[in-house]
Motif scaffolding. Structure first.
Motif, PDB file in Angstrom:
ATOM      1  N   THR A 100      -4.065  33.069  -2.036  1.00 21.26           N
ATOM      2  CA  THR A 100      -4.659  31.745  -2.261  1.00 21.26           C
ATOM      3  C   THR A 100      -6.177  31.815  -2.156  1.00 21.26           C
ATOM      4  OG1 THR A 100      -2.687  30.675  -1.347  1.00 21.26           O
ATOM      5  CG2 THR A 100      -4.685  29.347  -1.466  1.00 21.26           C
ATOM      6  N   LYS A 103      -7.766  33.289  -5.278  1.00 22.72           N
ATOM      7  CA  LYS A 103      -7.916  32.325  -6.373  1.00 22.72           C
ATOM      8  C   LYS A 103      -9.155  31.453  -6.165  1.00 22.72           C
ATOM      9  CE  LYS A 103      -4.233  33.272  -8.850  1.00 22.72           C
ATOM     10  NZ  LYS A 103      -4.304  33.704 -10.265  1.00 22.72           N
ATOM     11  N   LEU A 104      -9.384  31.049  -4.925  1.00 20.47           N
ATOM     12  CA  LEU A 104     -10.549  30.217  -4.627  1.00 20.47           C
ATOM     13  C   LEU A 104     -11.845  31.020  -4.723  1.00 20.47           C
ATOM     14  CD1 LEU A 104      -9.113  28.147  -1.640  1.00 20.47           C
ATOM     15  CD2 LEU A 104      -9.256  27.499  -4.051  1.00 20.47           C
ATOM     16  N   GLU A 106     -12.324  33.473  -6.812  1.00 20.15           N
ATOM     17  CA  GLU A 106     -12.580  33.584  -8.248  1.00 20.15           C
ATOM     18  C   GLU A 106     -13.191  32.299  -8.799  1.00 20.15           C
ATOM     19  OE1 GLU A 106      -8.709  34.552  -9.652  1.00 20.15           O
ATOM     20  OE2 GLU A 106      -8.859  36.686  -9.121  1.00 20.15           O
ATOM     21  N   LYS A 107     -12.796  31.173  -8.228  1.00 10.87           N
ATOM     22  CA  LYS A 107     -13.299  29.874  -8.683  1.00 10.87           C
ATOM     23  C   LYS A 107     -14.700  29.585  -8.133  1.00 10.87           C
ATOM     24  CE  LYS A 107     -12.113  24.929  -8.248  1.00 10.87           C
ATOM     25  NZ  LYS A 107     -13.171  24.521  -7.292  1.00 10.87           N
ATOM     26  N   GLU A 108     -14.922  29.872  -6.850  1.00 14.03           N
ATOM     27  CA  GLU A 108     -16.167  29.494  -6.182  1.00 14.03           C
ATOM     28  C   GLU A 108     -17.248  30.573  -6.243  1.00 14.03           C
ATOM     29  OE1 GLU A 108     -16.915  26.606  -4.749  1.00 14.03           O
ATOM     30  OE2 GLU A 108     -14.981  25.674  -5.162  1.00 14.03           O
ATOM     31  N   GLN A 109     -16.861  31.834  -6.426  1.00 12.78           N
ATOM     32  CA  GLN A 109     -17.802  32.952  -6.479  1.00 12.78           C
ATOM     33  C   GLN A 109     -18.724  32.996  -5.251  1.00 12.78           C
ATOM     34  OE1 GLN A 109     -17.915  35.446  -8.999  1.00 12.78           O
ATOM     35  NE2 GLN A 109     -15.929  34.512  -9.409  1.00 12.78           N
ATOM     36  N   GLU A 200     -12.143  18.500  -1.842  1.00 10.79           N
ATOM     37  CA  GLU A 200     -11.434  18.753  -3.100  1.00 10.79           C
ATOM     38  C   GLU A 200      -9.981  19.108  -2.782  1.00 10.79           C
ATOM     39  OE1 GLU A 200     -11.555  21.763  -6.988  1.00 10.79           O
ATOM     40  OE2 GLU A 200     -13.026  21.972  -5.362  1.00 10.79           O
ATOM     41  N   ILE A 202      -6.405  20.494  -4.016  1.00  7.44           N
ATOM     42  CA  ILE A 202      -5.791  21.344  -5.039  1.00  7.44           C
ATOM     43  C   ILE A 202      -4.328  21.556  -4.676  1.00  7.44           C
ATOM     44  CG2 ILE A 202      -5.823  23.613  -6.142  1.00  7.44           C
ATOM     45  CD1 ILE A 202      -8.779  23.845  -5.454  1.00  7.44           C
ATOM     46  N   SER A 206      -0.489  24.712  -8.469  1.00  2.00           N
ATOM     47  CA  SER A 206      -1.386  24.835  -9.622  1.00  2.00           C
ATOM     48  C   SER A 206      -2.174  26.141  -9.607  1.00  2.00           C
ATOM     49  CB  SER A 206      -2.348  23.649  -9.650  1.00  2.00           C
ATOM     50  OG  SER A 206      -3.285  23.726  -8.579  1.00  2.00           O
ATOM     51  N   LEU A 207      -2.192  26.842  -8.480  1.00  2.36           N
ATOM     52  CA  LEU A 207      -2.963  28.079  -8.381  1.00  2.36           C
ATOM     53  C   LEU A 207      -2.218  29.282  -8.960  1.00  2.36           C
ATOM     54  CD1 LEU A 207      -4.425  27.702  -4.764  1.00  2.36           C
ATOM     55  CD2 LEU A 207      -5.623  27.370  -6.935  1.00  2.36           C
TER      56      LEU A 207
END
Length: 248
Positions: A100, A103-104, A106-109, A200, A202, A206-207
């Motif tokens: 998990t 995934k975050l 990759e999204k937030e960098q 936020e 999530i 959905s991940l």
């Protein structure tokens, strides 16, 4: 630089844990829940790095049910800029948590991920190491001192033999030990400010993270009560008593 911080909710460390009568878990109804102490230390370190100008944003991440929002508000009151709430009603095991977080990431960098070295409910001490492996980035665990400069983290680690200092290129994963810092006290004005900070939400589903139960708990039981001590007159009697109890 952005710092991502894991912020797990656990049964408060001052609470005396009680096992359910049917042995299926521990009693959490009516029990005080609070931040995992190691995660508070992780958040405090991220805030100090921001105050030094090393980072611009601190984002806390919580994985859990809908009522986790109040817990995340505490982290925002402590000083985090914003929060991410991954909602799920299921218990999350370390590998699933690491996937998990990936995934975050990759999204937030983020330039740095800071986690507590372990959670006091399962004592797994696995999520940080697993995340570093999945992310294919350096890791520095059991940190008692952290310095960031020139795109590198210099971390002093607490190991069995004493202290070890390592250097890791950023982005990296750091897990915190107890002596890294003393988390700050949350003041009332900060609690009021936290109400306007964004969270936020999530959905876990959905991940696209595999949520299979990698570990299966068959039964919970309280530790056996300690027996009374036995007084002995000399070493020979001590050895004889230990042999009688099958300990030698």
């Amino acid at each position: 630089m952005k710092i991502l911080v894991g912020y797990k909710r656990v049964v408060d460390y001052n609470v005396r844990i009680q096992v359910k009568p049917d042995g299926t878990g521990v009693v959490t109804e009516g029990v005080k829940l609070s931040a995992n102490p190691f995660d508070d230390i992780a958040l405090e370190e991220a805030l100090r790095l921001r105050e030094k100008g090393v980072a611009e944003e601190v984002v806390i991440v919580g994985i859990g049910p809908a009522d986790l929002t109040a817990h995340l508000r505490n982290g925002l009151a402590m000083g985090a800029n914003r929060a991410i709430h991954v909602t799920t009603a299921e218990a999350i095991q370390p590998l699933t948590a690491a996937r998990t977080f990936l995934k975050l990431v990759e999204k937030e960098q983020p330039g740095l991920v800071i986690l507590g070295k372990q959670a006091i409910d399962d004592d797994a001490n696995q999520t940080g190491q697993m995340l570093a492996a999945l992310w294919d980035r350096p890791q520095a665990t059991f940190a008692s001192k952290v310095e960031i400069a020139e795109g590198k983290a210099t971390v002093t680690r607490e190991v069995d033999a004493g202290l070890e200092t390592i250097e890791a290129e950023l982005p990296a994963v750091i897990t915190t030990d107890l002596r890294l810092n003393e988390p700050r006290f949350i003041k009332l004005p900060d609690i009021m400010k936290a109400k306007s900070k964004p969270i936020e939400v999530i959905e876990f589903a959905s991940l696209g993270v595999e949520a299979g139960g990698h570990l299966k708990t068959t039964h919970y039981a309280a530790p056996p009560k300690r027996s009374k001590g036995v007084m002995v007159n000399d070493a020979a009697e001590l050895v004889a008593t230990l042999k009688q109890k099958g300990l030698l």
